[in-house]
Scaffold this motif. Structure first.
Motif, PDB file in Angstrom:
ATOM      1  N   LEU A   1       1.118  -1.380   0.155  1.00  0.00           N
ATOM      2  CA  LEU A   1      -0.301   0.250   0.002  1.00  0.00           C
ATOM      3  C   LEU A   1       0.812   1.171  -0.081  1.00  0.00           C
ATOM      4  N   ALA A   2       0.212   2.033  -1.001  1.00  0.00           N
ATOM      5  CA  ALA A   2       0.816   3.455  -0.440  1.00  0.00           C
ATOM      6  C   ALA A   2       0.243   4.961   0.081  1.00  0.00           C
ATOM      7  N   TRP A   3       0.659   6.068   0.170  1.00  0.00           N
ATOM      8  CA  TRP A   3      -0.406   6.394   0.869  1.00  0.00           C
ATOM      9  C   TRP A   3       0.768   7.960   0.999  1.00  0.00           C
ATOM     10  N   ASN A   4       0.082   8.863   1.373  1.00  0.00           N
ATOM     11  CA  ASN A   4       0.137  10.486   1.289  1.00  0.00           C
ATOM     12  C   ASN A   4      -0.561  11.146   2.368  1.00  0.00           C
ATOM     13  N   SER A   5      -1.238  10.933   3.186  1.00  0.00           N
ATOM     14  CA  SER A   5      -2.283  11.367   4.313  1.00  0.00           C
ATOM     15  C   SER A   5      -2.901  10.566   4.743  1.00  0.00           C
ATOM     16  N   THR A   6      -2.845  10.939   6.092  1.00  0.00           N
ATOM     17  CA  THR A   6      -3.438  10.227   7.647  1.00  0.00           C
ATOM     18  C   THR A   6      -4.588  11.025   7.538  1.00  0.00           C
ATOM     19  N   THR A   7      -5.958   9.751   7.767  1.00  0.00           N
ATOM     20  CA  THR A   7      -6.831  10.352   8.936  1.00  0.00           C
ATOM     21  C   THR A   7      -7.116   9.866   9.858  1.00  0.00           C
ATOM     22  N   VAL A   8      -7.622  11.041  10.810  1.00  0.00           N
ATOM     23  CA  VAL A   8      -8.364  10.655  12.584  1.00  0.00           C
ATOM     24  C   VAL A   8      -9.598  10.810  12.504  1.00  0.00           C
ATOM     25  N   VAL A   9      -9.983   9.907  13.190  1.00  0.00           N
ATOM     26  CA  VAL A   9     -11.737  10.328  13.052  1.00  0.00           C
ATOM     27  C   VAL A   9     -11.729  10.194  15.196  1.00  0.00           C
ATOM     28  N   ILE A  10     -11.859  10.941  15.323  1.00  0.00           N
ATOM     29  CA  ILE A  10     -12.246  11.404  16.281  1.00  0.00           C
ATOM     30  C   ILE A  10     -13.860  11.189  18.044  1.00  0.00           C
ATOM     31  N   VAL A  11     -12.921  11.314  18.959  1.00  0.00           N
ATOM     32  CA  VAL A  11     -14.850  11.289  19.123  1.00  0.00           C
ATOM     33  C   VAL A  11     -14.722  11.627  20.377  1.00  0.00           C
ATOM     34  N   GLU A  12     -15.367  13.133  20.787  1.00  0.00           N
ATOM     35  CA  GLU A  12     -15.709  13.278  22.416  1.00  0.00           C
ATOM     36  C   GLU A  12     -16.876  12.826  23.624  1.00  0.00           C
ATOM     37  N   VAL A  13     -17.120  12.312  23.829  1.00  0.00           N
ATOM     38  CA  VAL A  13     -18.152  12.340  25.169  1.00  0.00           C
ATOM     39  C   VAL A  13     -18.329  12.359  26.393  1.00  0.00           C
ATOM     40  N   THR A  14     -19.000  13.548  26.877  1.00  0.00           N
ATOM     41  CA  THR A  14     -18.914  14.387  28.278  1.00  0.00           C
ATOM     42  C   THR A  14     -20.177  13.345  29.000  1.00  0.00           C
ATOM     43  N   ALA A  15     -20.049  13.638  30.663  1.00  0.00           N
ATOM     44  CA  ALA A  15     -20.903  13.511  31.471  1.00  0.00           C
ATOM     45  C   ALA A  15     -20.260  14.151  32.102  1.00  0.00           C
ATOM     46  N   GLY A  16     -21.500  14.893  33.491  1.00  0.00           N
ATOM     47  CA  GLY A  16     -21.343  16.106  34.321  1.00  0.00           C
ATOM     48  C   GLY A  16     -20.371  16.736  33.903  1.00  0.00           C
ATOM     49  N   ASP A  17     -18.751  17.369  34.189  1.00  0.00           N
ATOM     50  CA  ASP A  17     -17.769  18.058  33.926  1.00  0.00           C
ATOM     51  C   ASP A  17     -17.069  17.946  33.413  1.00  0.00           C
ATOM     52  N   ALA A  18     -17.071  16.576  32.690  1.00  0.00           N
ATOM     53  CA  ALA A  18     -15.666  15.690  32.171  1.00  0.00           C
ATOM     54  C   ALA A  18     -16.282  14.983  31.139  1.00  0.00           C
ATOM     55  N   THR A  19     -15.305  15.406  29.803  1.00  0.00           N
ATOM     56  CA  THR A  19     -14.873  15.284  28.985  1.00  0.00           C
ATOM     57  C   THR A  19     -14.039  13.922  28.363  1.00  0.00           C
ATOM     58  N   GLY A  20     -14.460  12.937  27.692  1.00  0.00           N
ATOM     59  CA  GLY A  20     -13.786  11.668  26.990  1.00  0.00           C
ATOM     60  C   GLY A  20     -12.979  11.566  26.076  1.00  0.00           C
ATOM     61  N   THR A  21     -12.019  11.821  25.477  1.00  0.00           N
ATOM     62  CA  THR A  21     -11.565  12.121  24.109  1.00  0.00           C
ATOM     63  C   THR A  21     -10.750  10.492  23.931  1.00  0.00           C
ATOM     64  N   GLY A  22     -11.643  10.258  22.180  1.00  0.00           N
ATOM     65  CA  GLY A  22     -10.751   8.768  22.226  1.00  0.00           C
ATOM     66  C   GLY A  22     -10.737   8.929  20.377  1.00  0.00           C
ATOM     67  N   TRP A  23      -9.947   7.921  19.656  1.00  0.00           N
ATOM     68  CA  TRP A  23      -9.888   7.957  18.603  1.00  0.00           C
ATOM     69  C   TRP A  23     -10.368   6.667  17.892  1.00  0.00           C
ATOM     70  N   THR A  24      -9.493   7.465  15.514  1.00  0.00           N
ATOM     71  CA  THR A  24      -8.903   5.766  15.504  1.00  0.00           C
ATOM     72  C   THR A  24      -8.243   6.871  14.380  1.00  0.00           C
ATOM     73  N   TYR A  25      -7.745   5.763  13.481  1.00  0.00           N
ATOM     74  CA  TYR A  25      -7.532   5.705  12.128  1.00  0.00           C
ATOM     75  C   TYR A  25      -8.210   5.509  11.282  1.00  0.00           C
ATOM     76  N   GLY A  26      -8.556   5.519   9.829  1.00  0.00           N
ATOM     77  CA  GLY A  26      -9.306   5.524   8.541  1.00  0.00           C
ATOM     78  C   GLY A  26     -10.283   6.253   7.549  1.00  0.00           C
ATOM     79  N   PRO A  27     -11.030   5.738   7.031  1.00  0.00           N
ATOM     80  CA  PRO A  27     -11.792   6.755   6.285  1.00  0.00           C
ATOM     81  C   PRO A  27     -12.751   7.659   6.991  1.00  0.00           C
ATOM     82  N   ALA A  28     -12.842   8.279   6.553  1.00  0.00           N
ATOM     83  CA  ALA A  28     -14.077   9.437   7.194  1.00  0.00           C
ATOM     84  C   ALA A  28     -15.426   8.936   6.957  1.00  0.00           C
ATOM     85  N   ALA A  29     -15.600   7.830   6.862  1.00  0.00           N
ATOM     86  CA  ALA A  29     -16.665   7.224   6.733  1.00  0.00           C
ATOM     87  C   ALA A  29     -16.603   6.555   8.402  1.00  0.00           C
ATOM     88  N   ILE A  30     -16.048   6.311   9.286  1.00  0.00           N
ATOM     89  CA  ILE A  30     -15.861   5.892  10.096  1.00  0.00           C
ATOM     90  C   ILE A  30     -17.014   7.180  11.176  1.00  0.00           C
TER      91      ILE A  30
END
Length: 363
Positions: free
Chosen positions: A24-53
């Protein structure tokens, strides 16, 4: 403590040079980030792959987790896994679950005001890493500079380069690059290679014997990772460790690979397999069969959970993802000396630099 509707964002960043491995060859990398909140706190997670995620997260998973208890991660994970039955788990759906699961664990640790590694319970304070890059598109000076930076600059004692160029049709160049890498890093550092599944079975064995002359101790995906018989054949023939597992999207995948005797060290990717929840299960499965595990790419997503498992070998300090995670987050870890310490700060210790990376946002 009830979960709010998760927020999803997608970013694409050009690589700092053209990149390729054996298949495989590539010239860019896509990251999908999700933020989820409860109360006053926010958690962050991510994955790498197509924007369709990101679309899948917004449309299918985000509404599903809203209003659930933020502390009951197994229940939320099970609900997500059940909901994607008709969509199919491998690929986009599994990556979407993974990103949200990582965010939920970060959130729980922040709600409890603990480092994520402490919440999980640590086996080690410092987690070993290995430098990973050495793409087949790199010219000799670029390869040398990268390897020299890891081994002699940051004192990381293990490094990996890509081979299998042109789907295994450039073996002489592969071996020339391995020889050059050994000359740069010296005799004391460990040298790994990743063929990306580019070789045929007997070709991989022939290449593996030549690799042994350069002290290569890790032969990743010498044949396609779904060829469990081929992996076992190469593993039984060569002295080096044969590794695979990065394309495991569910626990049964790892079970098949392990019971087939296909690998010496199981690679697990929390950004693909179902997040930290499934990473822990896969690691326990490997331990039950006497195998070590190695965390694949996305090093900052793996640091805390890697500190928690007894059968860890190391984390992949993957060039693309290290570069992006340094750009996107405050709190990035320092691998100098060949280890990272993920016990500082609250949660996974990272904070998204939303404004600084806005130019890369695509959705």
């Amino acid at each position: 403590m009830k979960l709010h509707l998760p927020v999803v964002s997608v970013y694409t960043v050009p690589t700092d040079a053209p990149e390729a491995d054996g298949t495989l060859a590539w010239n860019s990398t896509t990251v999908v980030i999700v933020e989820v909140t409860a109360g006053d706190a926010t958690g962050t997670g991510w994955t790498y792959g197509p924007a369709a995620i990101g679309d899948f997260l917004r449309d299918h998973l985000a509404p599903l987790v809203e209003h659930r208890n933020a502390l009951d991660i197994p229940a939320v994970h099970d609900a997500m896994s059940r909901a994607i039955r008709d969509a199919g788990r491998p690929g986009i759906a599994a990556c979407a679950i993974s990103a949200l699961d990582i965010a939920l664990w970060d959130l729980k640790a922040r709600l409890l005001e603990l480092p994520l590694a402490r919440l999980l319970g640590i086996c080690r304070e410092r987690v070993p890493v290995y430098g990973s890059g050495g793409f087949t598109t790199y010219h000799d000076k670029h390869l040398a500079a990268q390897l020299n930076g890891w081994v002699h600059g940051q004192h990381i004692p293990c490094v990996k380069i890509r081979i299998g160029e042109d789907r295994g049709r450039a073996v002489l160049r592969d071996l020339s690059r391995v020889q050059a890498a050994r000359q740069v890093i010296g005799s004391e550092a460990e040298l790994y290679v990743d063929a990306g599944g580019a070789y045929t079975r007997k070709q991989a064995i022939r290449v593996g014997h030549a690799l042994a002359e350069h002290g290569v101790g890790w032969f990743e995906e010498p044949v396609p990772s779904d060829d469990l018989t081929g992996l076992r054949l190469v593993r039984d023939t060569l002295p080096c460790d044969v590794t695979a597992g990065e394309y495991g999207y569910d626990l049964p995948y790892f079970a098949r690979m392990i019971t087939a005797g296909s690998v010496d060290c199981l690679q697990i990717d929390a950004t693909r397999c179902g997040g930290l929840t499934e990473f822990l299960r896969a690691a326990a499965l490997a331990q039950a069969h006497g195998l070590e595990v190695s965390a694949h790419r996305a090093p900052h997503a793996h640091a805390a959970v890697s500190a928690a498992i007894p059968n860890l070998r190391h984390i992949e300090w993957f060039h693309d993802h290290v570069r992006m995670e340094d750009m996107f987050f405050d709190g990035a870890l320092d691998p100098k000396g060949g280890t990272v310490t993920p016990t500082r700060g609250i949660g996974h210790g990272l904070t998204l630099r939303t404004e600084e990376v806005r130019e890369y946002r695509v959705a």
